[in-house]
Design an enzyme around this catalytic site. Structure first.
Site, short mmCIF file in Angstrom:
data_model
loop_
_atom_site.label_atom_id
_atom_site.label_comp_id
_atom_site.label_asym_id
_atom_site.label_seq_id
_atom_site.Cartn_x
_atom_site.Cartn_y
_atom_site.Cartn_z
CG ASP A 126 41.97 54.33 35.01
OD1 ASP A 126 42.74 54.54 36.19
OD2 ASP A 126 40.80 54.61 34.81
CG ASP A 252 49.54 53.20 39.14
OD1 ASP A 252 49.31 53.40 40.09
OD2 ASP A 252 49.00 53.16 38.04
CG HIS A 283 47.37 55.86 36.91
ND1 HIS A 283 47.10 54.72 37.03
CD2 HIS A 283 45.96 56.34 36.42
CE1 HIS A 283 45.77 54.14 37.01
NE2 HIS A 283 45.18 55.26 36.23
#
Length: 318
Positions: A126, A252, A283
């Site tokens: 991320d 994701d 994710h």
């Protein structure tokens, strides 16, 4: 240590969290506007097998890496996992304007240069990758290898529709439900105490300023702050042959097939590597498949012969 401009989450909110046993360490960031910001990080493991920097993103903290940390330490690694400013136990400035892409790149650079030894391995997910890849572009050769998970470096030329929806959700929600957000982007069912652990750093909405701000910082247009700098970083990354492995989650639907493809096409060190899209992984794949992430990273590192088993690194003082 608290002021009107900077909040710190009370220490008692981090007590008795499931599977979280690591003593806090602190790095002092000097900011010209805010003075000293205390940044929390985990630093454990002897390091005979090498050092791995673990970087979280929005809206999590180093707790996301708890299962990977224990596995890495058991394999002989030193694991370093900081909380980005605004998250976890780290300082939380209350002014939204403080949180800029450039400022976070600068804060991370200071942390890495002070705490993380050269020749470490980077594992980023991320926003961990959005920030760390800027560092990699500016400091070629600092890391021995990069493992990138559900992350990349948006250039402002294209953004999937879910990114725009996430930005809108964060802008309009009256009080972001952090633990629930993590659960919705994770395949396995988190326990109530685990969800509470993700809520722990944010006792009030005032503690969530970074969580609200980060989605708006994603470059989605050509001239967004960060977009030009990211495109410049891609030019430098395009000539860097540091080995790169991508491990993305099949569930994701934002990053997978978009950011991993950019990495494969633009980073020479990604060519010919055993990249994987992992089933039953969302994710926050550190929650879904932590053992598989560690195994794949470890096996890859060993095949690259990039870690000297006898090399030890000095640990920063608390």
């Amino acid at each position: 240590m608290q002021s009107d401009a900077v909040l710190y989450t009370p220490a008692e909110r981090f007590r008795n969290l499931p599977d979280w046993v690591h003593p806090p360490r602190w790095f002092d960031l000097e900011d010209p506007e805010l003075g000293t910001l205390r940044q929390h990080y985990v630093d454990v493991g002897a390091g005979e097998a090498g050092t791995i920097l673990l970087l979280h993103g929005e809206p999590t903290w180093s707790y996301l890496y708890r299962h990977m940390i224990s596995d890495l330490v058991a394999r002989g690694y030193r694991a370093i996992a900081p909380d980005l400013v605004g998250f976890g136990r780290s300082a939380k400035p209350v002014a939204p304007s403080i949180y800029t892409y450039a400022r976070h790149v600068e804060w991370l650079q200071r942390f890495i240069l002070a705490i993380v030894p050269r020749d470490a391995i980077l594992f980023a997910q991320d926003w961990g990758g959005l920030l760390a890849l800027r560092f990699v572009a500016d400091h070629p050769g600092y890391f021995r290898a990069l493992v990138l998970a559900n992350t990349g470096l948006p250039d402002g030329l294209r953004a999937p529709i879910p990114v725009h929806l996430w930005r809108l959700f964060a802008r309009l929600h009256p009080n972001l439900p952090i633990g629930s957000i993590v659960q919705r982007a994770t395949c396995r069912r988190l326990s109530d105490p685990e969800i509470a652990a993700y809520d722990a750093p944010f006792p009030t909405k005032a503690h969530k300023v970074a969580a609200y701000r980060f989605p708006a910082l994603i470059p989605v247009r050509r001239h967004d702050p960060g977009a030009v700098a990211n495109r410049s970083a891609w030019e430098r990354l395009g000539s860097d042959h540091v080995p790169v492995l991508t491990l993305f989650g099949a569930e994701d639907k934002v990053a997978t097939g978009f950011l991993d493809r950019m990495i494969h096409e633009r980073m020479p060190g990604a060519q010919g590597q055993p990249h994987a899209v992992l089933p039953r992984a969302g994710h926050f794949l550190q929650e879904d498949v932590p053992a598989e992430l560690v195994r794949r990273m470890h096996d890859w590192v060993q095949k690259l012969s990039i870690v000297s088993p006898k090399r030890r690194t000095l640990r920063a003082a608390i």
